[in-house]
Design a protein around this motif. Sequence first.
Motif, PDB file in Angstrom:
ATOM      1  N   GLY A 261      23.961  53.598  50.628  1.00 58.80           N
ATOM      2  CA  GLY A 261      23.500  52.214  50.697  1.00 58.80           C
ATOM      3  C   GLY A 261      22.069  52.037  51.157  1.00 58.80           C
ATOM      4  O   GLY A 261      21.598  50.919  51.342  1.00 58.80           O
TER       5      GLY A 261
ATOM      6  N   GLN B 272      11.819  52.888  52.343  1.00 57.31           N
ATOM      7  CA  GLN B 272      11.697  52.967  50.875  1.00 57.31           C
ATOM      8  C   GLN B 272      10.231  53.034  50.468  1.00 57.31           C
ATOM      9  O   GLN B 272       9.852  53.840  49.620  1.00 57.31           O
ATOM     10  CB  GLN B 272      12.364  51.760  50.215  1.00 57.31           C
TER      11      GLN B 272
ATOM     12  N   ASP C 275      28.374  50.429  42.924  1.00 56.13           N
ATOM     13  CA  ASP C 275      27.725  49.384  43.702  1.00 56.13           C
ATOM     14  C   ASP C 275      28.176  47.996  43.253  1.00 56.13           C
ATOM     15  O   ASP C 275      27.683  47.461  42.271  1.00 56.13           O
ATOM     16  CB  ASP C 275      26.199  49.541  43.522  1.00 56.13           C
TER      17      ASP C 275
ATOM     18  N   GLY D 184      19.443  52.545  49.504  1.00 53.33           N
ATOM     19  CA  GLY D 184      18.581  52.067  48.430  1.00 53.33           C
ATOM     20  C   GLY D 184      17.776  53.162  47.755  1.00 53.33           C
ATOM     21  O   GLY D 184      16.569  53.017  47.530  1.00 53.33           O
ATOM     22  N   LYS D 185      18.442  54.231  47.374  1.00 53.11           N
ATOM     23  CA  LYS D 185      17.743  55.331  46.720  1.00 53.11           C
ATOM     24  C   LYS D 185      17.395  55.017  45.272  1.00 53.11           C
ATOM     25  O   LYS D 185      16.404  55.504  44.742  1.00 53.11           O
ATOM     26  CB  LYS D 185      18.609  56.608  46.767  1.00 53.11           C
ATOM     27  N   THR D 186      18.223  54.172  44.639  1.00 47.01           N
ATOM     28  CA  THR D 186      17.996  53.901  43.224  1.00 47.01           C
ATOM     29  C   THR D 186      16.600  53.318  42.981  1.00 47.01           C
ATOM     30  O   THR D 186      15.921  53.694  42.028  1.00 47.01           O
ATOM     31  CB  THR D 186      19.065  52.926  42.698  1.00 47.01           C
TER      32      THR D 186
ATOM     33  N   PHE E 208      14.623  41.501  46.575  1.00 45.86           N
ATOM     34  CA  PHE E 208      14.479  41.765  48.012  1.00 45.86           C
ATOM     35  C   PHE E 208      13.171  42.503  48.235  1.00 45.86           C
ATOM     36  O   PHE E 208      12.573  43.036  47.295  1.00 45.86           O
ATOM     37  CB  PHE E 208      15.649  42.608  48.525  1.00 45.86           C
ATOM     38  N   GLY E 209      12.734  42.527  49.475  1.00 45.53           N
ATOM     39  CA  GLY E 209      11.560  43.334  49.807  1.00 45.53           C
ATOM     40  C   GLY E 209      12.014  44.748  50.133  1.00 45.53           C
ATOM     41  O   GLY E 209      13.124  44.953  50.593  1.00 45.53           O
TER      42      GLY E 209
ATOM     43  N   ARG F 152      27.670  47.134  51.100  1.00 45.44           N
ATOM     44  CA  ARG F 152      26.497  46.753  50.323  1.00 45.44           C
ATOM     45  C   ARG F 152      26.274  45.257  50.347  1.00 45.44           C
ATOM     46  O   ARG F 152      25.252  44.784  49.896  1.00 45.44           O
ATOM     47  CB  ARG F 152      26.667  47.200  48.885  1.00 45.44           C
TER      48      ARG F 152
ATOM     49  N   ARG G 144      22.697  44.697  56.948  1.00 43.10           N
ATOM     50  CA  ARG G 144      23.910  45.487  56.731  1.00 43.10           C
ATOM     51  C   ARG G 144      24.739  45.502  58.007  1.00 43.10           C
ATOM     52  O   ARG G 144      24.203  45.669  59.092  1.00 43.10           O
ATOM     53  CB  ARG G 144      23.557  46.929  56.359  1.00 43.10           C
TER      54      ARG G 144
HETATM   55  P1  ADP Z   1      22.206  54.307  47.501  1.00 42.11           P
HETATM   56  O1  ADP Z   1      21.116  54.807  48.393  1.00 42.11           O
HETATM   57  O2  ADP Z   1      23.545  54.461  48.121  1.00 42.11           O
HETATM   58  O3  ADP Z   1      22.119  54.867  46.113  1.00 42.11           O
HETATM   59  P2  ADP Z   1      21.623  51.852  46.143  1.00 42.11           P
HETATM   60  O4  ADP Z   1      20.318  52.242  45.592  1.00 42.11           O
HETATM   61  O5  ADP Z   1      22.782  51.829  45.235  1.00 42.11           O
HETATM   62  O6  ADP Z   1      21.974  52.741  47.410  1.00 42.11           O
HETATM   63  O7  ADP Z   1      21.452  50.457  46.870  1.00 42.11           O
HETATM   64  C1  ADP Z   1      22.539  49.831  47.490  1.00 42.11           C
HETATM   65  C2  ADP Z   1      22.429  48.319  47.376  1.00 42.11           C
HETATM   66  O8  ADP Z   1      21.377  47.870  48.209  1.00 42.11           O
HETATM   67  C3  ADP Z   1      22.129  47.848  45.983  1.00 42.11           C
HETATM   68  O9  ADP Z   1      22.905  46.714  45.744  1.00 42.11           O
HETATM   69  C4  ADP Z   1      20.655  47.544  46.038  1.00 42.11           C
HETATM   70  O10 ADP Z   1      20.312  46.537  45.127  1.00 42.11           O
HETATM   71  C5  ADP Z   1      20.482  47.065  47.455  1.00 42.11           C
HETATM   72  N1  ADP Z   1      19.159  47.272  48.019  1.00 42.11           N
HETATM   73  C6  ADP Z   1      18.354  48.341  47.802  1.00 42.11           C
HETATM   74  N2  ADP Z   1      17.199  48.222  48.517  1.00 42.11           N
HETATM   75  C7  ADP Z   1      17.307  47.073  49.200  1.00 42.11           C
HETATM   76  C8  ADP Z   1      16.431  46.381  50.111  1.00 42.11           C
HETATM   77  N3  ADP Z   1      15.249  46.878  50.465  1.00 42.11           N
HETATM   78  N4  ADP Z   1      16.864  45.197  50.624  1.00 42.11           N
HETATM   79  C9  ADP Z   1      18.068  44.710  50.278  1.00 42.11           C
HETATM   80  N5  ADP Z   1      18.920  45.289  49.432  1.00 42.11           N
HETATM   81  C10 ADP Z   1      18.549  46.456  48.880  1.00 42.11           C
END
Ligand code: ADP
Length: 709
Positions: free
Chosen positions: A311, A285, A567, A313-315, A279-280, A596, A463
């Motif tokens: 959700g 982010q 997740d 996308g902090k990871t 994904f972009g 998610r 979402r």
């Molecule tokens: P959290 O912030 O709760 O830790 P995660 O990093 O686990 O969130 O990300 C949640 C989900 O969203 C994961 O499945 C991740 O792959 C997905 N994700 C993260 N960034 C994006 C994005 N820019 N576009 C689409 N999906 C994303």
Amino acid sequence: MPASLPRVTLPERTTLTALRGRATTEVPGVGPKVAGWLAELGVESVADLIQHYPARHEDLSNVKKIADLRVGEKATVVGRVMSTRPVGRPVRGRSPGFSAQLYDGTGYIPATVWGRQWLVGQLVEDTWVVVSGEVQRRYGIQLATKSIEVVDDPASTGDNAHAGRFVPVYPSNRGINARRVRTLIHRALDECGYILDPLPAGVLAEHGLPTLHDAIQEVHFPEERGRLKRAMRRLIFHELFVLQAGLAVRKSRVELEETGRSHTGDGRLLNPYLKGLPFGLTGAQERVIEEALEDLRSERPMRRLVQGDVGSGKTVVAVAALLSVVEAGGQGALMAPTEVLAEQHYLSVSAALSELPVEVVLLTGSQTAAERREALERVAGGEAGIVIGTHALIQKGVEFDNLALVVVDEQHRFGVGQRTDFREKGVTPDTMVMTATPIPRTLSLTLYGDLEVSVIDELPPGRQPVETVLTGVEGRMDAYEAVREELKEGRQAYVICPLVEESEALEDVRSAEELQEELAEEVFPERRVGLLHGRMSAADKRETMAAFRDGEIQVLVATVVVEVGVDVPNASAIVIEGAERFGLSQLHQLRGRVCRGLHPPKCFLVGEPKTDDSRERLEALCEHQDGFKLSEEDLRIRGEGTLFGARQSGMTDLKVANLLRDMEILVEARRAAFSLVAGDKKLGKTEHRPLRREIRELLGSNVEWLFKE
Ligand code: ADP
Ligand code: MG
């Protein structure tokens, strides 16, 4: 020889520190028994006693005269108890309630109280009370009491015809009532002399604050509306200023002593990683990654809090920062609060980086000795670029070759104290802490006030809001029916077991097992229903999570171990049993497990709220999706008292400040504290010593290291 000089008696002077060292039994009238009751109120020392501030002041100009009460209205009256008698039909010899005849100089009214029998002992003739309730006509006129508190005789409080009179209302208990408390405070203040102010005089002058001594005197024995307001403001300011000064010292100490390194690489890992994502990035982010890289680039040690809703996308942000330090030849650590989450991060991060020349190593408490030894060697030898783990990461025996960055995921689960653990190991890596528990601004200034803050304020596109339904136990089967529909579409579901106390952990396992059995045999016999709880071995947990992720298990019955971070995008429904037992932020986190994917997600709260608070919490969750909004609601519902639970923060509770109400004072205190510390980084100047002591004493062992030479 000059004639003998006239003798001047200086008033006795004392400090809060000295008073903290004196037991309440030193106050005349406090024997062991009273001391015990005081201790129950958290009052252990003379300092605690004089700082046992009123919970509020009842403004007598606002209370109703009994003669003016009308049937049907809600009102507060202040009156003298003339007599009490039991009411209601006795059950096993005990009356369910009592009625207190009140008189306020204008008329009489009986106040009926249900339960709280222990109060009767306090309501002897001539006790003053402040009572709120509804005026009803039932066997004559009566006041149906919602709250009743003993107060001191209003005539003994300041009396100023123009300003109105204020009656302090104290937290008290069955053993000690407000009048007694106040008498003791009066004696203590008489005894202890003038209390020197730990806040620098310049700060008081600049912010128009009365001295500590005057403020304490005024809140207990208010004389005048304006002065009372200033006194309250002073005490709130005091509390927040000391906290902020502590944070300011921490920040400056870190900046002073720990020269960070500039370490960002050339993008040879980061760029392909970002390109390879399916994904972009969202704008948020991108921005936060840039802020993190900027920190890494600078010589200042990085100290950043990344806040982003469930959700958001902090990871990805964490991995980007970690890769950047690896490129520059350092190591990065990612610390998660639970094994399940550490494990998941390990799997997803190593999969995402499988094509890149970087080694990812897992380190948890439950690895076998051999696995652990192997992991430790790779960490110490420097082969491991990214180390992912739980607390095990910061335990003895873990040596890094060149630790450059630590990312702490779900920081709110760890507590403030632990932030220092890496430092005490003799290394000062950059730190980035991430939290999904949205922290209202006030709170983040307080808890994380020494960190820079980045906010991921945008969710990935597509979402959908989670449809959230609250049902009583009678609607439980309908909820499972709706889940069945989801499963038919090929999706998966979580079922969360009711929360139980730590002490009932075994109970917990049993009830989780029972729930799983019920669902597997009676509700979803056609599906595979898995079970995940905290007491399972790491291998079993891993296997279950893997099976759920792969879709072999369609319904996962779990305790709160899945609360953070788990997740599985195909999961689109969650049923939370015993929902009334969970806190609001926990519920939000749990619900976050199903937002998610791209299917419209559903959340069912099965619960029977027993208090207004828990009903409000559940309703707030149904109404709002946004974590920030929810956290404000949470703060409103819970009040400020419980926010700094020891487990959550490791900091002392705020006693007088209210983070919702006192935002402005907080900002002012923060500015004042940071500017003071800018001029005296360790608060070493003589005139700042008392403040330094106050920080130590109020913030406790958490800040000891700040003042180590
Ligand atoms: P959290 O912030 O709760 O830790 P995660 O990093 O686990 O969130 O990300 C949640 C989900 O969203 C994961 O499945 C991740 O792959 C997905 N994700 C993260 N960034 C994006 C994005 N820019 N576009 C689409 N999906 C994303
Ligand atoms: Mg996460």
